[in-house]
Every structure is written in structure tokens, then in C-alpha cells.
Design a protein around this motif. Sequence first.
Motif, short mmCIF file in Angstrom:
data_model
loop_
_atom_site.label_atom_id
_atom_site.label_comp_id
_atom_site.label_asym_id
_atom_site.label_seq_id
_atom_site.Cartn_x
_atom_site.Cartn_y
_atom_site.Cartn_z
N TRP A 1 -10.52 -2.90 5.75
CA TRP A 1 -9.25 -2.60 5.09
C TRP A 1 -9.34 -3.03 3.63
CZ3 TRP A 1 -5.80 -5.66 2.55
CH2 TRP A 1 -4.48 -5.20 2.41
N SER A 2 -8.76 -2.22 2.75
CA SER A 2 -8.77 -2.55 1.32
C SER A 2 -7.37 -2.83 0.80
CB SER A 2 -9.40 -1.40 0.52
OG SER A 2 -9.34 -1.67 -0.87
N SER A 3 -6.42 -1.95 1.10
CA SER A 3 -5.05 -2.14 0.64
C SER A 3 -4.12 -1.26 1.46
CB SER A 3 -4.94 -1.78 -0.85
OG SER A 3 -5.24 -0.40 -1.05
N GLY A 4 -2.81 -1.51 1.29
CA GLY A 4 -1.82 -0.68 1.97
C GLY A 4 -1.03 -1.43 3.00
N THR B 1 0.62 3.87 5.36
CA THR B 1 -0.58 4.32 4.63
C THR B 1 -1.48 3.14 4.33
OG1 THR B 1 0.68 6.13 3.62
CG2 THR B 1 -1.41 5.54 2.58
N THR C 1 -5.62 2.05 2.77
CA THR C 1 -6.83 2.47 2.08
C THR C 1 -7.99 1.63 2.58
OG1 THR C 1 -5.58 3.11 0.12
CG2 THR C 1 -7.94 2.76 -0.16
N GLN D 1 -12.38 0.74 2.73
CA GLN D 1 -13.58 0.74 1.91
C GLN D 1 -14.79 0.39 2.77
OE1 GLN D 1 -12.84 -2.25 -1.06
NE2 GLN D 1 -13.47 -3.94 0.26
N THR E 1 -11.92 10.66 3.66
CA THR E 1 -10.84 10.22 2.77
C THR E 1 -10.59 8.74 2.97
OG1 THR E 1 -9.83 12.41 2.92
CG2 THR E 1 -8.45 10.62 2.11
N ALA E 2 -10.56 8.00 1.87
CA ALA E 2 -10.37 6.56 1.95
C ALA E 2 -8.95 6.20 2.34
CB ALA E 2 -10.73 5.90 0.61
N THR E 3 -7.96 6.96 1.89
CA THR E 3 -6.55 6.68 2.17
C THR E 3 -6.07 7.59 3.31
OG1 THR E 3 -6.13 6.05 -0.12
CG2 THR E 3 -4.22 6.61 1.22
N ASN F 1 -7.96 -9.49 0.03
CA ASN F 1 -8.08 -8.42 1.02
C ASN F 1 -8.13 -8.96 2.44
OD1 ASN F 1 -10.60 -9.56 1.10
ND2 ASN F 1 -11.71 -7.69 0.55
#
Length: 409
Positions: A212-215, A225, A227, A229, A239-241, A336
Motif C-alpha cells: 500500500w502506498s496511499s489512500g 480508493t 494507490t 506500489q 493501474t496503481a490506483t 506508509n
Amino acid sequence: MAITAVLLLSSLGFLAVTAQDCSRPVGDNMDVKGNDIFLTSFPDGITVTFACNIGYESAGGSPSVTCTAGSWSPVGLKCQRKNCFSVEDVQDGQIEYHPGTEFGDKAVLICNPGHMPVGGGNLICGSQGWLGRLPVCEVIKCESPPVVQDGSFSPNKDTYEYNEVIQYTCKKDYTLDGSRQLHCSDDATFKPEPPRCIKVECGDPEIPFGQWSSGARPPYGYLSTVTLQCNAGYTMNGTATVMCDLNSQWSPGLPQCIPNPTRTTTTTTTTITTTNPSTPKKPTVPFAEGCEDPIKRSAEVTVSSQPPYRHGVKVTLSCPPGYKLNGPDTQTCEKNGLWSPGIPECTLDNGNGSSPGLVIGILGGVGAVLVIGFGGLMWRKKNGEKGKRTGRGTTDKDATKDEENVALS
């Protein structure tokens, strides 16, 4: 005499011609009336009368014709379609004619908006006028709308006026699928179709060799939603997101982390292939307020502080005696939700390096032996000097006892 014969024969021929019968007479939209309708041949000199067919009426002219020498006199009667004319006015509606008001045509009632026809039907123009009964236009009323499971609507009434709008809502943690608003339509039903209330919950967006990166954070409801990585050494395919859809699936689908192509270095004697040295563990979605307990990643490690571990916290890891830490001992909880540079594992010491616990134990044992030996030496020295001082004032027996005590010690 000859002339007389010729005249007689001529008269007989004329009579034969003038006495010829007539066939059945015809006319437009008319037919002979009375008993003559059954005849197919009519004698010379007969007169018959026409009548307009059903649905037609006389527009003038003589209805009679006469048979003379096998021919009928011209028909004077004109027949036209019967006209029923307009229907009387109706309340809350108007009449449409298809295609007009003549025999065989229809009269249709069209109600004004907010009204609907009740009873009756279309009118037909017949030979005696309009046939049938028109409906009545009544105000449209809708009954209570459909009930939706795990949802409700407002306002809640027994009946609803034309074009009145209701609105559906769902219970907590449920998502509305469909139209939120319905209206009372011209057929006394609510339109469009009622919605559904469904529970949307997507699973953790875990991908091998990624994180997990963000969201959004769990639980993941409709439109959540995130994003993602890939780990170092991997490239993302997709798709990353991604977004949590109504079917409780991530849309457009979770990506994949593909290993980067291997890099080959060639020398004059050896080919060295460098690949990822180890296979990372399957990542997990980080906690909402920090990082997970390092012990969950490596059960053998000892952590310098207790959870929870907030973002920015640093901890020091260590291993039990006989084990060594395979990686950096200082770890930092990043934003993160992951430890950096990465939780190492405790591996069994294979003898290539001294175990810290073992060294401490050996040094402790040697120190204890030295302390005991030095203490005994000092005690003997002290008591030896005392024996010399007391030897002159004591008996040989006492001196012997002192020596035995020294030996026992």
C-alpha cells in the motif's frame, strides 16, 4: 303487297330489339331496394329504385332508373359516407379522431396530464351515430411505493399525487444501487424501477511483491480508493490506483508486480548473474495509525519498546543467545505504515561469529574464578601473619589447629 310485307317484317324486327331485357343495375355505394335485390335480369320497360348502402347517406339525385331496350337510364342518386360529427366535450380531457368523424372512424379520449381514463373505451362512428361509451378522466393517485430491503423512503403516505417525488435511503454501511428518486407517473405507478441497498466491502488490496502506498484505510466501502506500489526490483503491470466498486471488487483490477529483467555482467573468465537475493514476504496493508508489531514478522526478535508504534518511532531489535540478527537492528516506522529498512530475522549462529550471550557467559565465569582465587590468597596471607603473632603466646596444639583451618579454607 310486297311493300306491306317488308313493313311487317321491319316492325317485327323493331319489336324484337325493343323487347330486350336489362342486366342488374349498379351504382357507387348503393344497391336496388325491395324485392328487386333478388333479381339478376330485368324486363324491358321496368323501373327500379336504388338505396344507399349501410354507412352511406343520400347526397341528392333521383334514386330510380328504367330499363329500355336492354339499357338502364342514367343513375341520378349520389351516396356519401355518413358523418357522425364531433363528440360532445369531456371534462379533464379532449377527443382525438382517427382519422375523422365519418362512418368507420374512431373517437379516442386523451386525458389531461395528471389524469387517467377510467372505464369505457373508444367510440366508433356507425350508421346511427357514435357507438360505445367514453371513459372518464380521473385524477392520478399512486399507492405506496415498493419496499426496499435494508432501505426506506420518504415521505411515507397512503397515496401520492401525480408527479409527486419520493426518495430512498439505505441503512448504515449499505450503498444505494439505482435511482434514489422515484415519481408518481401517468399510469399511477412509481417510476423508474426502485433501487437496491447492497453492502459493499472490498478485501485488502494485497499484491505479491508490492505494498500500500496511499489512500483509504480498511474497511474498504464503495468508492474507497487506494494507490499501490511495487517493492524495489519490481515493475508494476496495471493501474496503481484502484477503486472499490459496487460488486465489492477492486476496479479496474489489482495490478501485478513483475520482477525486473536480470542484469548479467560478463568478465574474461566468469559470468555473474545478479538477481534479487531473497523473496520478500507477502506485504500486508499497514495499520491506520502506524506500523504493526515487528514480532509478527519475526517471532524471535526482541523489541526495545512496546506497541503501539506510531509513525516516526524508532526501535532497536535484538536476538536471544545463540542467534544473530540478519539485518539492521534499528528500524523506523514510516508514514506508509511499513518499517524501514525492513524487519530482519534472527538466524541460528553457525559459528562464524561469536554469540554475544556466549561471550558474556564466558567472561562472567572467568571473572568469578579470579575473584574467588584472589580472595583465598588474601585470606591466607592475613591468617599467616596472625599465626606468627600468636605462636609465641599459644601452645603447639593451638598453632596446629590454626593451620588445619587454613588448609580447610
